[in-house]
Scaffold this motif. Structure first.
Motif, PDB file in Angstrom:
ATOM      1  N   PRO A   1     -23.430 -43.099 -13.172  1.00  0.00           N
ATOM      2  CA  PRO A   1     -23.868 -44.245 -14.011  1.00  0.00           C
ATOM      3  C   PRO A   1     -22.958 -44.657 -15.085  1.00  0.00           C
ATOM      4  O   PRO A   1     -23.202 -45.758 -15.775  1.00  0.00           O
ATOM      5  N   ILE A   2     -21.800 -43.861 -15.503  1.00  0.00           N
ATOM      6  CA  ILE A   2     -21.030 -44.011 -16.615  1.00  0.00           C
ATOM      7  C   ILE A   2     -20.162 -45.323 -16.529  1.00  0.00           C
ATOM      8  O   ILE A   2     -19.754 -45.781 -15.386  1.00  0.00           O
ATOM      9  N   PRO A   3     -19.924 -45.896 -17.630  1.00  0.00           N
ATOM     10  CA  PRO A   3     -19.071 -47.327 -17.434  1.00  0.00           C
ATOM     11  C   PRO A   3     -17.760 -47.482 -16.794  1.00  0.00           C
ATOM     12  O   PRO A   3     -17.429 -48.317 -16.350  1.00  0.00           O
ATOM     13  N   ALA A   4     -17.010 -46.060 -16.871  1.00  0.00           N
ATOM     14  CA  ALA A   4     -15.893 -46.006 -16.430  1.00  0.00           C
ATOM     15  C   ALA A   4     -15.933 -45.911 -14.908  1.00  0.00           C
ATOM     16  O   ALA A   4     -14.879 -45.968 -14.075  1.00  0.00           O
ATOM     17  N   SER A   5     -17.197 -45.637 -14.449  1.00  0.00           N
ATOM     18  CA  SER A   5     -17.036 -45.347 -12.763  1.00  0.00           C
ATOM     19  C   SER A   5     -17.217 -46.725 -11.991  1.00  0.00           C
ATOM     20  O   SER A   5     -17.228 -47.716 -12.329  1.00  0.00           O
ATOM     21  N   ASP A   6     -16.828 -46.274 -10.424  1.00  0.00           N
ATOM     22  CA  ASP A   6     -16.667 -47.295  -9.710  1.00  0.00           C
ATOM     23  C   ASP A   6     -18.141 -47.932  -9.714  1.00  0.00           C
ATOM     24  O   ASP A   6     -18.404 -49.174  -9.026  1.00  0.00           O
ATOM     25  N   PHE A   7     -19.185 -47.087  -9.971  1.00  0.00           N
ATOM     26  CA  PHE A   7     -20.536 -47.449  -9.636  1.00  0.00           C
ATOM     27  C   PHE A   7     -21.361 -47.622 -10.885  1.00  0.00           C
ATOM     28  O   PHE A   7     -22.438 -47.444 -11.173  1.00  0.00           O
ATOM     29  N   ALA A   8     -20.731 -48.198 -11.910  1.00  0.00           N
ATOM     30  CA  ALA A   8     -21.172 -48.492 -13.438  1.00  0.00           C
ATOM     31  C   ALA A   8     -22.546 -49.406 -13.110  1.00  0.00           C
ATOM     32  O   ALA A   8     -22.581 -50.187 -12.203  1.00  0.00           O
TER      33      ALA A   8
ATOM     34  N   GLN B   1     -20.366 -61.664  -0.332  1.00  0.00           N
ATOM     35  CA  GLN B   1     -20.894 -60.209  -0.479  1.00  0.00           C
ATOM     36  C   GLN B   1     -20.826 -59.602  -1.749  1.00  0.00           C
ATOM     37  O   GLN B   1     -19.520 -59.819  -2.299  1.00  0.00           O
ATOM     38  N   ARG B   2     -21.624 -58.961  -2.250  1.00  0.00           N
ATOM     39  CA  ARG B   2     -21.649 -58.288  -3.606  1.00  0.00           C
ATOM     40  C   ARG B   2     -22.590 -57.131  -3.505  1.00  0.00           C
ATOM     41  O   ARG B   2     -23.942 -57.497  -3.226  1.00  0.00           O
ATOM     42  N   ILE B   3     -22.295 -55.979  -3.979  1.00  0.00           N
ATOM     43  CA  ILE B   3     -23.080 -54.918  -4.061  1.00  0.00           C
ATOM     44  C   ILE B   3     -23.263 -54.509  -5.475  1.00  0.00           C
ATOM     45  O   ILE B   3     -22.346 -54.370  -6.051  1.00  0.00           O
ATOM     46  N   THR B   4     -24.397 -54.208  -6.120  1.00  0.00           N
ATOM     47  CA  THR B   4     -24.515 -53.992  -7.435  1.00  0.00           C
ATOM     48  C   THR B   4     -25.405 -52.476  -7.505  1.00  0.00           C
ATOM     49  O   THR B   4     -26.379 -52.561  -6.878  1.00  0.00           O
ATOM     50  N   ALA B   5     -25.025 -51.538  -8.446  1.00  0.00           N
ATOM     51  CA  ALA B   5     -25.885 -50.425  -8.668  1.00  0.00           C
ATOM     52  C   ALA B   5     -26.663 -50.505  -9.826  1.00  0.00           C
ATOM     53  O   ALA B   5     -25.855 -51.132 -10.781  1.00  0.00           O
ATOM     54  N   THR B   6     -27.855 -50.263  -9.632  1.00  0.00           N
ATOM     55  CA  THR B   6     -28.576 -50.054 -11.020  1.00  0.00           C
ATOM     56  C   THR B   6     -29.308 -48.734 -11.123  1.00  0.00           C
ATOM     57  O   THR B   6     -29.308 -48.190  -9.933  1.00  0.00           O
ATOM     58  N   TYR B   7     -29.797 -48.323 -12.218  1.00  0.00           N
ATOM     59  CA  TYR B   7     -30.310 -46.958 -12.456  1.00  0.00           C
ATOM     60  C   TYR B   7     -31.550 -47.211 -13.119  1.00  0.00           C
ATOM     61  O   TYR B   7     -31.396 -46.935 -14.404  1.00  0.00           O
ATOM     62  N   PRO B   8     -32.728 -47.307 -12.565  1.00  0.00           N
ATOM     63  CA  PRO B   8     -33.726 -47.387 -13.131  1.00  0.00           C
ATOM     64  C   PRO B   8     -34.305 -46.414 -14.058  1.00  0.00           C
ATOM     65  O   PRO B   8     -34.077 -45.218 -13.738  1.00  0.00           O
TER      66      PRO B   8
END
Length: 124
Positions: free
Chosen positions: A57-64, A80-87
């Motif tokens: 989940p870090i800001p520098a990750s591809d999955f920020a 198309q757009r995929i967004t990752a979130t971490y509740p």
């Protein structure tokens, strides 16, 4: 007169069949797009899950958190757009297990917005 009525009935029946066929084609296209979206979400989730928990989940990750994942932008579907979130993660300490939610948005063949989500957990 009977021929005119028969032709009228035939035209109505043909239009009804054509309308049904058109609706069927739209449903098949929607189904294919949904299948593609789920496949892309699963592939993306696999890429997330092979990483170490503190790399995700870090800001520098591809999955920020909250950012579009560049490698999946406009990959197979329009817009198309995929967004990752971490509740439960707001920076700082990474929870164990880390909840992961991938949300994919795209536009269907008629330009309507569509959304699919895939959820998982990553333990250390």
């Amino acid at each position: 007169m009977e021929v005119m009525v028969a032709v009228g009935v035939l035209i109505v029946a043909t239009l009804a069949a054509f309308s049904s066929q058109l609706a069927s084609v739209r449903l098949v296209n929607d189904s294919r797009q949904t299948d593609t979206a789920i496949a892309d979400l699963r592939g993306c989730m696999e890429q997330v899950l092979v990483l170490q928990t503190d790399e995700i989940p870090i800001p520098a990750s591809d999955f920020a958190d909250g950012q579009a994942i560049a490698m999946y932008t406009n990959l197979h579907l329009p817009d198309q757009r995929i967004t990752a979130t971490y509740p439960g993660y707001a920076g700082g300490a990474i929870p164990n297990p880390l909840p992961i939610v991938l949300t994919m948005t795209w536009s269907d063949g008629l330009g309507r917005p569509r959304t699919q989500r895939l959820r998982s957990m990553k333990a250390r």
